[in-house]
Design a protein around this motif. Structure first.
Motif, PDB file in Angstrom:
ATOM      1  N   GLY A 321       0.816  -1.204   0.000  1.00 29.49           N
ATOM      2  CA  GLY A 321       0.000   0.000   0.000  1.00 29.49           C
ATOM      3  C   GLY A 321       0.854   1.258   0.000  1.00 29.49           C
ATOM      4  N   LEU A 322       1.947   1.230   0.754  1.00 34.22           N
ATOM      5  CA  LEU A 322       2.870   2.366   0.768  1.00 34.22           C
ATOM      6  C   LEU A 322       3.580   2.535  -0.569  1.00 34.22           C
ATOM      7  CD1 LEU A 322       4.489   1.878   4.300  1.00 34.22           C
ATOM      8  CD2 LEU A 322       2.850   3.651   3.641  1.00 34.22           C
ATOM      9  N   LEU A 323       3.920   1.401  -1.222  1.00 36.11           N
ATOM     10  CA  LEU A 323       4.685   1.442  -2.457  1.00 36.11           C
ATOM     11  C   LEU A 323       3.942   2.174  -3.566  1.00 36.11           C
ATOM     12  CD1 LEU A 323       7.377   0.429  -3.680  1.00 36.11           C
ATOM     13  CD2 LEU A 323       6.144  -1.587  -4.482  1.00 36.11           C
ATOM     14  N   ILE A 324       2.625   2.014  -3.622  1.00 34.29           N
ATOM     15  CA  ILE A 324       1.860   2.651  -4.705  1.00 34.29           C
ATOM     16  C   ILE A 324       1.525   4.111  -4.399  1.00 34.29           C
ATOM     17  CG2 ILE A 324       0.873   0.473  -5.469  1.00 34.29           C
ATOM     18  CD1 ILE A 324      -1.675   1.136  -4.011  1.00 34.29           C
ATOM     19  N   SER A 325       1.923   4.588  -3.208  1.00 34.08           N
ATOM     20  CA  SER A 325       1.589   5.964  -2.837  1.00 34.08           C
ATOM     21  C   SER A 325       2.811   6.869  -2.705  1.00 34.08           C
ATOM     22  CB  SER A 325       0.805   5.980  -1.521  1.00 34.08           C
ATOM     23  OG  SER A 325       1.572   5.426  -0.470  1.00 34.08           O
ATOM     24  N   ILE A 326       4.008   6.319  -2.816  1.00 26.38           N
ATOM     25  CA  ILE A 326       5.211   7.143  -2.649  1.00 26.38           C
ATOM     26  C   ILE A 326       5.455   7.984  -3.897  1.00 26.38           C
ATOM     27  CG2 ILE A 326       6.257   5.530  -1.039  1.00 26.38           C
ATOM     28  CD1 ILE A 326       8.043   4.526  -3.259  1.00 26.38           C
ATOM     29  N   PRO A 327       6.128   9.118  -3.770  1.00 23.60           N
ATOM     30  CA  PRO A 327       6.382   9.986  -4.932  1.00 23.60           C
ATOM     31  C   PRO A 327       7.452   9.409  -5.863  1.00 23.60           C
ATOM     32  CG  PRO A 327       7.425  10.870  -2.963  1.00 23.60           C
ATOM     33  CD  PRO A 327       6.594   9.706  -2.509  1.00 23.60           C
ATOM     34  N   LYS A 328       7.487   9.912  -7.088  1.00 26.06           N
ATOM     35  CA  LYS A 328       8.500   9.503  -8.056  1.00 26.06           C
ATOM     36  C   LYS A 328       9.885  10.007  -7.629  1.00 26.06           C
ATOM     37  CE  LYS A 328       5.384   9.543 -12.047  1.00 26.06           C
ATOM     38  NZ  LYS A 328       5.134  10.094 -13.411  1.00 26.06           N
ATOM     39  N   ASP A 329      10.897   9.297  -8.118  1.00 25.68           N
ATOM     40  CA  ASP A 329      12.293   9.671  -7.888  1.00 25.68           C
ATOM     41  C   ASP A 329      12.661   9.703  -6.405  1.00 25.68           C
ATOM     42  OD1 ASP A 329      12.991  10.038 -10.615  1.00 25.68           O
ATOM     43  OD2 ASP A 329      11.942  11.958 -10.586  1.00 25.68           O
ATOM     44  N   SER A 330      11.882   9.023  -5.579  1.00 27.34           N
ATOM     45  CA  SER A 330      12.167   9.028  -4.139  1.00 27.34           C
ATOM     46  C   SER A 330      12.795   7.690  -3.751  1.00 27.34           C
ATOM     47  CB  SER A 330      10.885   9.265  -3.340  1.00 27.34           C
ATOM     48  OG  SER A 330      11.158   9.254  -1.959  1.00 27.34           O
ATOM     49  N   MET A 331      14.109   7.650  -3.839  1.00 27.75           N
ATOM     50  CA  MET A 331      14.838   6.432  -3.540  1.00 27.75           C
ATOM     51  C   MET A 331      14.691   6.041  -2.065  1.00 27.75           C
ATOM     52  SD  MET A 331      16.698   4.152  -5.006  1.00 27.75           S
ATOM     53  CE  MET A 331      17.917   2.879  -4.648  1.00 27.75           C
ATOM     54  N   ILE A 332      14.709   7.020  -1.180  1.00 28.00           N
ATOM     55  CA  ILE A 332      14.607   6.735   0.255  1.00 28.00           C
ATOM     56  C   ILE A 332      13.259   6.096   0.580  1.00 28.00           C
ATOM     57  CG2 ILE A 332      14.514   7.766   2.549  1.00 28.00           C
ATOM     58  CD1 ILE A 332      16.508   9.862   1.606  1.00 28.00           C
ATOM     59  N   SER A 333      12.188   6.644  -0.003  1.00 28.27           N
ATOM     60  CA  SER A 333      10.857   6.084   0.242  1.00 28.27           C
ATOM     61  C   SER A 333      10.759   4.657  -0.279  1.00 28.27           C
ATOM     62  CB  SER A 333       9.784   6.952  -0.431  1.00 28.27           C
ATOM     63  OG  SER A 333       9.772   8.253   0.110  1.00 28.27           O
ATOM     64  N   ALA A 334      11.341   4.418  -1.461  1.00 22.49           N
ATOM     65  CA  ALA A 334      11.322   3.069  -2.033  1.00 22.49           C
ATOM     66  C   ALA A 334      12.077   2.084  -1.148  1.00 22.49           C
ATOM     67  CB  ALA A 334      11.922   3.090  -3.441  1.00 22.49           C
ATOM     68  N   VAL A 335      13.219   2.528  -0.625  1.00 25.71           N
ATOM     69  CA  VAL A 335      14.014   1.667   0.258  1.00 25.71           C
ATOM     70  C   VAL A 335      13.232   1.310   1.514  1.00 25.71           C
ATOM     71  CG1 VAL A 335      16.012   1.649   1.801  1.00 25.71           C
ATOM     72  CG2 VAL A 335      16.272   2.408  -0.561  1.00 25.71           C
ATOM     73  N   LEU A 336      12.546   2.282   2.114  1.00 31.76           N
ATOM     74  CA  LEU A 336      11.769   2.034   3.322  1.00 31.76           C
ATOM     75  C   LEU A 336      10.627   1.057   3.066  1.00 31.76           C
ATOM     76  CD1 LEU A 336      11.613   5.628   4.870  1.00 31.76           C
ATOM     77  CD2 LEU A 336      12.982   3.690   5.651  1.00 31.76           C
ATOM     78  N   CYS A 337       9.950   1.233   1.936  1.00 35.29           N
ATOM     79  CA  CYS A 337       8.859   0.318   1.578  1.00 35.29           C
ATOM     80  C   CYS A 337       9.372  -1.114   1.424  1.00 35.29           C
ATOM     81  CB  CYS A 337       8.208   0.769   0.273  1.00 35.29           C
ATOM     82  SG  CYS A 337       7.144   2.211   0.427  1.00 35.29           S
ATOM     83  N   ILE A 338      10.515  -1.234   0.791  1.00 38.17           N
ATOM     84  CA  ILE A 338      11.075  -2.562   0.546  1.00 38.17           C
ATOM     85  C   ILE A 338      11.522  -3.212   1.845  1.00 38.17           C
ATOM     86  CG2 ILE A 338      13.100  -3.715  -0.458  1.00 38.17           C
ATOM     87  CD1 ILE A 338      12.658  -1.915  -2.912  1.00 38.17           C
ATOM     88  N   MET A 339      12.041  -2.437   2.767  1.00 41.98           N
ATOM     89  CA  MET A 339      12.459  -2.992   4.056  1.00 41.98           C
ATOM     90  C   MET A 339      11.250  -3.500   4.851  1.00 41.98           C
ATOM     91  SD  MET A 339      15.443  -0.269   5.142  1.00 41.98           S
ATOM     92  CE  MET A 339      15.769  -1.058   6.705  1.00 41.98           C
ATOM     93  N   VAL A 340      10.149  -2.744   4.810  1.00 42.28           N
ATOM     94  CA  VAL A 340       8.926  -3.187   5.488  1.00 42.28           C
ATOM     95  C   VAL A 340       8.392  -4.454   4.839  1.00 42.28           C
ATOM     96  CG1 VAL A 340       6.530  -2.584   6.020  1.00 42.28           C
ATOM     97  CG2 VAL A 340       8.324  -0.862   6.256  1.00 42.28           C
TER      98      VAL A 340
END
Length: 431
Positions: A321-340
């Motif tokens: 759910g978080l992955l489809i809501s994070i902004p583009k070009d946001s590597m930090i957000s993608a990393v956090l989603c993947i860790m969860v």
């Protein structure tokens, strides 16, 4: 704490020490498969796209693979019982991995990729025989330890994905992917030869082979399909629930997990991350899973298995759910989603495999595994047919559907927990 809980392994060294025979061999040699697989599989979808395969055609390839897998799964139990677990694993592993990878190596069109995927689908036969090699001579504690260790091995190999990104950045997707494929062919072939020398036929497998030799019967169509296994399986409500859970989870894997064909395109097309950069995400995912398998899973093994699985599923759903809501070009957000996501997937994955083995005890296990694989392939083929269209319509739909599947899994696990609770209550009343 009970005596049983005290005897449980609390770290990976104790987990490996309790393994014996085929189970130990399977774990020891797994890196020779896991390392090359993670390297070539991560960029396989982009390799296809570079060679002219469209997003919709990737969905068709997934569907074709699972349709072929459905056919192979129908005969997996029969072939495994007739040839034996050891021989079946050796023969069909060679066909489904080195055989398919050679075709991928020279593929240049949709139809050649489809052919390679069909050949790779022979692995549905191996998924019956190899799983039986792992579980049949092992007790429940060894099975959980083995699946956790296998997961640790295959996930820890993912830390090499950033190296793959370096090669892709230097030589491009196509050249780098062909290097990975050649390496995979050599490494996997070596593993299969060495493993076959060390394997011995399982006790149940040898018993079935001996019975067939001493009482040969003319095989009819009713002997080919696992009808007897189906009847045995239908007598257990818990087994039905677990199989439904297993099928649904495997239906979700090609859509929502982070090591399947749509992950890399989603990261590059939707989140607009660069192709070399997404390899870092693969490394983070593997590192996070490694932490879960090594430090968390042994610790939580003393808690109720079903409750732990429910927690693992809910965490995965939150991450998607978080992955489809994070902004583009946001590597930090993608990393956090993947860790969860890694936390939830890592907790759940080894438990579902051991739970399936637990509810399929007996001589009919090969047939039941065959039924499970057939049902999985049919369901995944259907979702594969529409997945390409869903991705073209809106890539986020794949993860929305994945979350819906995970929520259904939670409902099934609640019923499994209630069934277990009722069995325990009946036992206590009997005492």
């Amino acid at each position: 704490m009970s005596e049983l809980q005290q005897s449980k392994p609390t770290n990976i060294f104790q987990s490996f020490r309790i393994l014996k025979g085929n189970t130990r061999v399977s774990v020891m040699l797994e890196p020779l498969w896991g390392i090359p697989f993670v390297l070539y599989n991560f960029y396989l979808s982009l390799y296809m796209k570079e060679l002219g395969v469209t997003d919709k055609q990737i969905g068709y390839i997934i569907a074709i693979g699972f349709i072929a897998g459905t056919i192979f799964s129908m005969f997996g139990g029969t072939i495994t019982d007739r040839l034996g677990r050891k021989k079946t694993t050796f023969i069909f592993d060679f066909i489904s991995w080195p055989g398919a990878l050679i075709i991928y190596l020279f593929a240049n069109s949709f139809w050649v990729f489809a052919l390679a995927t069909i050949i790779n689908s022979v692995v549905r036969i191996v998924s019956v025989s190899w799983n039986l090699m792992v579980v049949e001579d092992a007790d429940g504690e060894q099975r959980v330890a083995a699946f956790n260790l296998l997961s640790i091995i295959n996930i820890s190999t993912g830390v090499l994905i950033p190296l793959a990104g370096i090669l892709v950045n230097s030589f491009g997707v196509v050249k780098a992917e062909r290097v990975f494929l050649v390496f995979a062919i050599i490494s996997m072939s070596t593993m299969m030869i060495v493993r076959n020398r060390l394997y011995t036929e399982t006790g149940v497998g040898q018993k079935i082979i001996d019975e067939r030799r001493s009482n040969p019967v003319k095989r009819s169509i009713k002997h080919i399909f696992p009808i007897k296994a189906a009847r045995t399986f239908m007598k257990s409500p818990k087994a039905i629930l677990v199989v439904c859970l297993f099928v649904l989870f495997n239906l979700y894997i090609p859509l929502g997990t982070l090591n399947r064909l749509y992950f890399a395109p989603f990261m590059t097309d939707v989140l607009t991350l660069s192709k070399p950069m997404i390899s870092i995400l693969g490394g983070v995912y593997s590192a996070a899973l490694f932490v879960v398998f090594v430090f968390i899973n042994p610790f939580i093994s003393k808690f109720n298995k079903t409750i732990t699985m429910i927690l693992g599923i809910i965490i995965q759903a939150i991450a998607l759910g978080l992955l489809i809501s994070i902004p583009k070009d946001s590597m930090i957000s993608a990393v956090l989603c993947i860790m969860v996501f890694a936390a939830g997937f890592g907790v759940f994955r080894p438990l579902i495999d051991s739970l399936l083995a637990e509810v399929t005890e007996g001589n009919e296990r090969a047939g039941i595994y065959s039924i499970v694989n057939t049902a999985t392939c049919i369901a995944t083929a259907l979702i594969g047919i529409v997945s390409g269209s869903l991705y073209v319509l809106n890539p986020k739909l794949l993860y929305i559907v994945s979350v819906a599947i995970l929520l259904i899994c939670v409902i099934i696990l609640i019923y499994v927990y209630r069934a277990d609770f009722k069995i325990e209550s009946d036992k206590n009343v009997g005492l």
